[in-house]
Scaffold this active site. Structure first.
Site, mmCIF file in Angstrom:
data_model
loop_
_atom_site.group_PDB
_atom_site.id
_atom_site.type_symbol
_atom_site.label_atom_id
_atom_site.label_comp_id
_atom_site.label_asym_id
_atom_site.label_seq_id
_atom_site.Cartn_x
_atom_site.Cartn_y
_atom_site.Cartn_z
ATOM 1 N N ARG A 82 127.452 14.945 10.921
ATOM 2 C CA ARG A 82 127.478 15.983 9.883
ATOM 3 C C ARG A 82 126.224 16.853 9.936
ATOM 4 N NH1 ARG A 82 129.844 12.236 5.580
ATOM 5 N NH2 ARG A 82 127.932 12.227 4.391
ATOM 6 N N ARG B 262 118.694 21.723 15.547
ATOM 7 C CA ARG B 262 118.579 23.135 15.921
ATOM 8 C C ARG B 262 117.314 23.392 16.722
ATOM 9 N NH1 ARG B 262 119.923 24.671 10.371
ATOM 10 N NH2 ARG B 262 122.187 24.672 10.186
ATOM 11 N N ARG C 232 129.661 2.998 -2.252
ATOM 12 C CA ARG C 232 128.272 3.023 -2.683
ATOM 13 C C ARG C 232 128.235 3.766 -4.010
ATOM 14 N NH1 ARG C 232 125.027 -0.406 -0.482
ATOM 15 N NH2 ARG C 232 123.191 0.937 -0.637
ATOM 16 N N ARG D 294 116.062 10.150 -2.353
ATOM 17 C CA ARG D 294 115.612 11.536 -2.496
ATOM 18 C C ARG D 294 115.272 11.841 -3.955
ATOM 19 N NH1 ARG D 294 121.429 14.660 -1.251
ATOM 20 N NH2 ARG D 294 122.645 13.484 -2.751
ATOM 21 N N GLU E 69 116.833 9.349 -6.875
ATOM 22 C CA GLU E 69 118.179 8.843 -6.558
ATOM 23 C C GLU E 69 118.111 7.534 -5.773
ATOM 24 O OE1 GLU E 69 120.700 12.057 -5.231
ATOM 25 O OE2 GLU E 69 121.852 10.698 -3.968
ATOM 26 N N TYR F 238 135.354 10.839 1.982
ATOM 27 C CA TYR F 238 134.306 11.735 1.510
ATOM 28 C C TYR F 238 134.825 13.168 1.691
ATOM 29 C CZ TYR F 238 130.204 14.382 0.659
ATOM 30 O OH TYR F 238 129.341 15.297 0.110
ATOM 31 N N ASP G 58 134.055 17.264 0.826
ATOM 32 C CA ASP G 58 133.257 18.323 0.224
ATOM 33 C C ASP G 58 134.149 19.111 -0.735
ATOM 34 O OD1 ASP G 58 130.608 18.111 1.094
ATOM 35 O OD2 ASP G 58 131.125 18.886 3.081
HETATM 36 P P1 FAD Z 1 136.251 13.735 -8.867
HETATM 37 O O1 FAD Z 1 135.292 14.836 -9.078
HETATM 38 O O2 FAD Z 1 135.739 12.355 -8.688
HETATM 39 O O3 FAD Z 1 137.265 13.733 -10.110
HETATM 40 C C1 FAD Z 1 138.126 12.654 -10.380
HETATM 41 C C2 FAD Z 1 138.253 12.522 -11.893
HETATM 42 O O4 FAD Z 1 139.266 11.565 -12.182
HETATM 43 C C3 FAD Z 1 136.982 12.027 -12.574
HETATM 44 O O5 FAD Z 1 136.575 12.938 -13.564
HETATM 45 C C4 FAD Z 1 137.393 10.688 -13.182
HETATM 46 O O6 FAD Z 1 136.784 10.447 -14.448
HETATM 47 C C5 FAD Z 1 138.888 10.833 -13.316
HETATM 48 N N1 FAD Z 1 139.597 9.545 -13.294
HETATM 49 C C6 FAD Z 1 139.555 8.605 -12.328
HETATM 50 N N2 FAD Z 1 140.360 7.577 -12.643
HETATM 51 C C7 FAD Z 1 140.929 7.879 -13.832
HETATM 52 C C8 FAD Z 1 141.855 7.195 -14.681
HETATM 53 N N3 FAD Z 1 142.396 6.004 -14.359
HETATM 54 N N4 FAD Z 1 142.232 7.789 -15.843
HETATM 55 C C9 FAD Z 1 141.708 9.004 -16.185
HETATM 56 N N5 FAD Z 1 140.826 9.686 -15.419
HETATM 57 C C10 FAD Z 1 140.447 9.129 -14.261
HETATM 58 N N6 FAD Z 1 130.563 18.538 -2.129
HETATM 59 C C11 FAD Z 1 130.100 19.715 -1.670
HETATM 60 O O7 FAD Z 1 130.901 20.581 -1.269
HETATM 61 N N7 FAD Z 1 128.761 20.007 -1.670
HETATM 62 C C12 FAD Z 1 127.826 19.123 -2.098
HETATM 63 O O8 FAD Z 1 126.618 19.409 -2.070
HETATM 64 C C13 FAD Z 1 128.285 17.857 -2.577
HETATM 65 N N8 FAD Z 1 127.397 16.958 -3.005
HETATM 66 C C14 FAD Z 1 127.839 15.746 -3.390
HETATM 67 C C15 FAD Z 1 126.892 14.805 -3.803
HETATM 68 C C16 FAD Z 1 127.290 13.541 -4.177
HETATM 69 C C17 FAD Z 1 126.247 12.556 -4.631
HETATM 70 C C18 FAD Z 1 128.671 13.186 -4.117
HETATM 71 C C19 FAD Z 1 129.112 11.798 -4.419
HETATM 72 C C20 FAD Z 1 129.626 14.138 -3.757
HETATM 73 C C21 FAD Z 1 129.223 15.410 -3.392
HETATM 74 N N9 FAD Z 1 130.147 16.394 -3.032
HETATM 75 C C22 FAD Z 1 129.692 17.603 -2.580
HETATM 76 C C23 FAD Z 1 131.605 16.141 -3.102
HETATM 77 C C24 FAD Z 1 132.254 16.530 -4.462
HETATM 78 O O9 FAD Z 1 131.692 15.758 -5.493
HETATM 79 C C25 FAD Z 1 133.778 16.311 -4.358
HETATM 80 O O10 FAD Z 1 134.308 17.181 -3.392
HETATM 81 C C26 FAD Z 1 134.552 16.551 -5.669
HETATM 82 O O11 FAD Z 1 133.962 15.924 -6.771
HETATM 83 C C27 FAD Z 1 135.969 16.016 -5.514
HETATM 84 O O12 FAD Z 1 136.728 16.317 -6.654
HETATM 85 P P2 FAD Z 1 137.915 15.345 -7.102
HETATM 86 O O13 FAD Z 1 138.617 16.034 -8.216
HETATM 87 O O14 FAD Z 1 138.709 14.926 -5.931
HETATM 88 O O15 FAD Z 1 137.197 14.011 -7.630
HETATM 89 N N1 UDP Z 2 120.524 11.133 6.682
HETATM 90 C C1 UDP Z 2 119.326 10.540 7.027
HETATM 91 N N2 UDP Z 2 118.169 11.132 6.635
HETATM 92 C C2 UDP Z 2 118.132 12.258 5.904
HETATM 93 C C3 UDP Z 2 119.350 12.870 5.559
HETATM 94 C C4 UDP Z 2 120.541 12.278 5.962
HETATM 95 O O1 UDP Z 2 119.312 9.500 7.659
HETATM 96 O O2 UDP Z 2 117.036 12.734 5.561
HETATM 97 C C5 UDP Z 2 121.776 10.473 7.117
HETATM 98 C C6 UDP Z 2 122.368 9.568 6.018
HETATM 99 O O3 UDP Z 2 122.920 8.429 6.641
HETATM 100 C C7 UDP Z 2 123.435 10.440 5.418
HETATM 101 C C8 UDP Z 2 123.937 11.222 6.629
HETATM 102 O O4 UDP Z 2 122.752 11.446 7.438
HETATM 103 O O5 UDP Z 2 124.465 9.665 4.825
HETATM 104 C C9 UDP Z 2 124.601 12.553 6.315
HETATM 105 O O6 UDP Z 2 123.669 13.372 5.633
HETATM 106 P P1 UDP Z 2 124.108 14.321 4.438
HETATM 107 O O7 UDP Z 2 122.936 15.111 4.008
HETATM 108 O O8 UDP Z 2 125.361 15.019 4.841
HETATM 109 O O9 UDP Z 2 124.411 13.240 3.304
HETATM 110 P P2 UDP Z 2 125.163 13.365 1.900
HETATM 111 O O10 UDP Z 2 125.262 14.810 1.518
HETATM 112 O O11 UDP Z 2 126.470 12.718 2.167
HETATM 113 O O12 UDP Z 2 124.304 12.562 0.964
#
Ligand code: FAD
Ligand code: UDP
Length: 383
Positions: A173, A177, A249, A279, A300, A348, A350
């Site tokens: 991912r 560069r 996780r 981070r 975090e 996972y 986005d």
């Molecule tokens: P969710 O947002 O998880 O929504 C699911 C909903 O269902 C929740 O509100 C939950 O409460 C509800 N639910 C579950 N079970 C039940 C139940 N039984 N009854 C009622 N309600 C329920 N994407 C990016 O593009 N850029 C980023 O920088 C980025 N950063 C991220 C960082 C982190 C730490 C994480 C974990 C994800 C990140 N993502 C990012 C991904 C992004 O969060 C997801 O793409 C998005 O949230 C997916 O939407 P969803 O609706 O599928 O799921």
């Molecule tokens: N990663 C790492 N060091 C960093 C940033 C990322 O080892 O400083 C690794 C880590 O295993 C992570 C993966 O690269 O899960 C992908 O990075 P990304 O930034 O896409 O992670 P996410 O947005 O899923 O937290």
């Protein structure tokens, strides 16, 4: 003929599918166990500092999908935002993703792009021809020293296992560069919603045919009252985890505040394993067009997800794959429900991919209904 449809989850998946069906005149009910919409993208303006906080961790919008970009822009103004991540290792701050600045700084050199490329190739383990594990991928493309400084410790903290146990795809991912471009993403469209993701999703849900019930957990009787269910909850949760839990996780966020600028950037990674957090996010830097004296930070921590924790990252190692196969087989035998989103498909995703898949799901559903054809349990098979 109009139908009555239930969305489980008011995150991006439920909101986008629900809106599409509501626009076509169908009645849409959305339930969410949480007391807010937007799922994991939820944002809240902090009452004390005025800073827009990404409640479930940092979310940056980036995509090459022009239709998805137009879609989000039709509900919210997106402000220019480039994610420039830094990392601390060995008592120094470096630029990520690994770029010419990182390489020159780390090796105390002044190489040009071609020299840096040749240099890193000389550091790489070229005996690895087809990297399968995270460690192999790192050793092949950045070599031992950069791997140990930036990736080994961080990855161990993030995933709780040694990088030899993780697939190479996780590291793929991130680019390497040989210029000074330190933009974390390479997508054509990148930005941040001016008023946060929750405001955007509230607007998606603002439709006469959509009813949202918050703090409402899904029950089977609700399904019986609707013509079809789009379920964005955890796949194993649909079955009450009866053959076991798919591994995730989870994250703990330690919130703290500061007057002024705490770290000078939105995301500072910590590459070493002895620092327990992965981070620190300083939320106000996600809104560079705003100015706030106070600051809100999240330290975090990543750990194995327990039954009462929020599932964040699907683990997807061998053990989970086997259990996943069993749940997928059962789900594929269901009628009347489609499993969507990051939890429903145990992947996972986005945000842009989530929206793309939600639009495709809604369109396929409409076509299937017209043709009286069955709607698949998954639009994208989880395995
Ligand atoms: P969710 O947002 O998880 O929504 C699911 C909903 O269902 C929740 O509100 C939950 O409460 C509800 N639910 C579950 N079970 C039940 C139940 N039984 N009854 C009622 N309600 C329920 N994407 C990016 O593009 N850029 C980023 O920088 C980025 N950063 C991220 C960082 C982190 C730490 C994480 C974990 C994800 C990140 N993502 C990012 C991904 C992004 O969060 C997801 O793409 C998005 O949230 C997916 O939407 P969803 O609706 O599928 O799921
Ligand atoms: N990663 C790492 N060091 C960093 C940033 C990322 O080892 O400083 C690794 C880590 O295993 C992570 C993966 O690269 O899960 C992908 O990075 P990304 O930034 O896409 O992670 P996410 O947005 O899923 O937290």
């Amino acid at each position: 003929m109009t139908g009555k449809y239930l969305m489980v989850g008011a995150g991006l998946s439920g909101a986008v599918i629900g809106r599409h069906l509501a626009d076509l005149g169908h009645q849409v009910t959305i339930v969410d166990a949480r007391d807010h919409v937007a799922g994991n993208c939820h944002t809240v303006r902090d009452a004390d500092t005025g800073v827009m906080v990404h409640v479930y961790g940092p979310h940056i919008f980036h995509t090459d999908d022009a239709e998805v970009w137009d879609y989000v822009n039709s509900f919210e103004t997106f402000m220019p935002y480039k994610n420039r991540v830094k990392t601390i290792s060995g008592g120094q701050v470096f630029s990520l993703p690994v770029n010419l600045h990182t390489i020159n700084q780390f090796f105390r050199a002044t190489m040009n792009p071609a020299e840096a490329k040749a240099f890193l190739e000389s550091k790489a383990d070229t005996s690895i021809t087809d990297p399968q594990t995270f460690e192999d991928q790192a050793l092949r493309f950045v070599g031992q020293e950069l791997y140990e400084a930036f990736f080994k410790g961080y990855t161990q903290k993030q995933w709780g296992v040694h990088p030899t146990e993780l697939p190479a795809s996780i590291l793929k991912r991130l680019p390497v560069r040989f210029n000074y471009d330190d933009n974390y993403f390479f997508h054509k469209f990148q930005g941040m919603p001016q008023n946060g993701y929750t405001a955007m999703i509230e607007r998606i849900l603002d439709h006469a045919n959509i009813t949202v019930h918050l703090s409402t957990r899904f029950t089977r009787d609700q399904a019986a009252e609707h013509d079809h269910v789009f379920y964005s909850g955890p796949l194993d949760g649909w079955y009450d985890y009866d053959i076991g839990r798919l591994g995730y996780r989870t994250l703990d966020f330690e919130r703290f505040t500061h007057q002024g600028d705490y770290q000078g950037c939105a995301v500072m990674n910590y590459g070493e394993v002895d620092v327990p957090w992965t981070r620190i996010t300083e939320h106000k830097h996600f809104s560079p067009w705003e100015s706030h004296e106070g600051s809100v930070m999240y330290r975090e921590f990543s750990r194995l997800c327990g039954p009462d924790d929020i599932p964040y990252y699907p683990i997807r190692l061998m053990e989970e794959q086997e259990l996943l196969r069993q749940y997928v087989a059962r789900a594929e035998a269901e009628t009347g429900v489609t499993f969507v989103g990051r939890l429903g498909t145990y992947r996972y995703l986005d945000m842009d991919v989530t929206i793309r898949e939600a639009l495709n799901t809604a369109r396929t559903f409409v076509q299937s209904a017209k043709a009286a054809a069955p709607m698949p349990a998954f639009m994208v098979r989880p395995i």
